[in-house]
Design a protein around this motif. Sequence first.
Motif, mmCIF file in Angstrom:
data_model
loop_
_atom_site.group_PDB
_atom_site.id
_atom_site.type_symbol
_atom_site.label_atom_id
_atom_site.label_comp_id
_atom_site.label_asym_id
_atom_site.label_seq_id
_atom_site.Cartn_x
_atom_site.Cartn_y
_atom_site.Cartn_z
ATOM 1 N N THR A 116 0.827 -1.211 0.000
ATOM 2 C CA THR A 116 0.000 0.000 0.000
ATOM 3 C C THR A 116 0.859 1.258 0.000
ATOM 4 O O THR A 116 2.078 1.201 0.100
ATOM 5 C CB THR A 116 -0.907 0.037 1.231
ATOM 6 O OG1 THR A 116 -0.076 0.119 2.410
ATOM 7 C CG2 THR A 116 -1.770 -1.208 1.326
ATOM 8 N N THR A 170 -7.908 0.287 0.239
ATOM 9 C CA THR A 170 -7.758 0.963 -1.045
ATOM 10 C C THR A 170 -7.507 -0.033 -2.171
ATOM 11 O O THR A 170 -7.957 0.166 -3.305
ATOM 12 C CB THR A 170 -6.588 1.967 -0.986
ATOM 13 O OG1 THR A 170 -6.847 2.926 0.032
ATOM 14 C CG2 THR A 170 -6.410 2.688 -2.314
ATOM 15 N N ARG A 226 -5.991 4.242 -8.044
ATOM 16 C CA ARG A 226 -7.395 4.446 -8.423
ATOM 17 C C ARG A 226 -7.555 4.828 -9.894
ATOM 18 O O ARG A 226 -8.664 5.145 -10.320
ATOM 19 C CB ARG A 226 -8.015 5.531 -7.543
ATOM 20 C CG ARG A 226 -8.002 5.219 -6.046
ATOM 21 C CD ARG A 226 -8.587 6.381 -5.250
ATOM 22 N NE ARG A 226 -8.606 6.140 -3.821
ATOM 23 C CZ ARG A 226 -7.603 6.378 -2.996
ATOM 24 N NH1 ARG A 226 -6.470 6.864 -3.475
ATOM 25 N NH2 ARG A 226 -7.699 6.135 -1.705
#
Length: 330
Positions: free
Chosen positions: A132, A140, A311
């Motif tokens: 991460t 996420t 993202r």
Amino acid sequence: MRRRGVLHIGVTGLAAMLAQACSEGATTPGAGSGPSARGSASPRADPQAGSTFDPSGYVPPAVPIAELKKLYGYDKGSTLNAQLTDKRSGDGVILEDITYSDTRGNDEIPAYVVSADVPGDTLRMPAVVFGTGPDGNRDTLLDEASALARMGALVMVTSLPIKPTGDPSADAKVLANAVVAQRRAFDLLIRRSDCDGSRVGYAGHHSGAALGAVLLGLESRITAAVLAGGTSRFSRWMVKQKVPQDWHAYLDSLARFDAGPYVAVGGKRSVLLQFGGQDAVVPEAERTELANAVAGAKQRKDYDTGHDLARFAGATADRKAFLKQVLRLK
């Protein structure tokens, strides 16, 4: 029914599938040790004095890769102390919420392990570990991990926050421990009865990419690696978060975790480097330096976006396609 090697709660911890291999040697130098600050007088930088503080051109002393590797030794014979805190299924996957040990005093590192929920499937799955960003938010990456699991991978998402303090010894210890924790994540997955240890991948974002770069110099088990939003000089990002008075000494210590010496180590692996063309966190010079330093089979992809590639749909799709091809997923 396929044997999943599911983690169980209990005072005995995990079953024999999580027993470790022979020790590599538990005694290692402290992460805070290593090259000292330069002998010449270093400016005492005021965090507010932009004209004084400029890490971009400061090059700390080089350290041989053989010495660097000593920072990350651990006892493979020690227990992972893995504990299952929750297990649930849905949307085609089984999600195990666990904690495990890095052998260095951090005995409750949170992680997700995600696998496909396919009754009767007896195939052994390749292992993929996700790293991460600095916040350590494993949620996420959960959607992406679940997508890979449905493609036939056994995926682990670790939570390893990186929060610089300005203390070179403390921050070096955090980074060294985080690298070891990722190595232990591979140990945990590969020891499962439903894992194919000959197909091992890693995908890291920002600080997770920095850890991944180090892992490339340590882990011959990795056959596919994605470094997203990575930098050749992670120490420069670290020092900017909380500028210490003697920032030269800080960089001398933290530069031992910069990518160059590690990614230059060759191996039978393929690497995908992903960068945001509008990245305001990692300068283009550091992106190019990283890409050029990686040895072996590699490809670079740049996207019309900023630093956050976790993202960004195009980057996500390319990561999945890359891992599918190299790890031979469905």
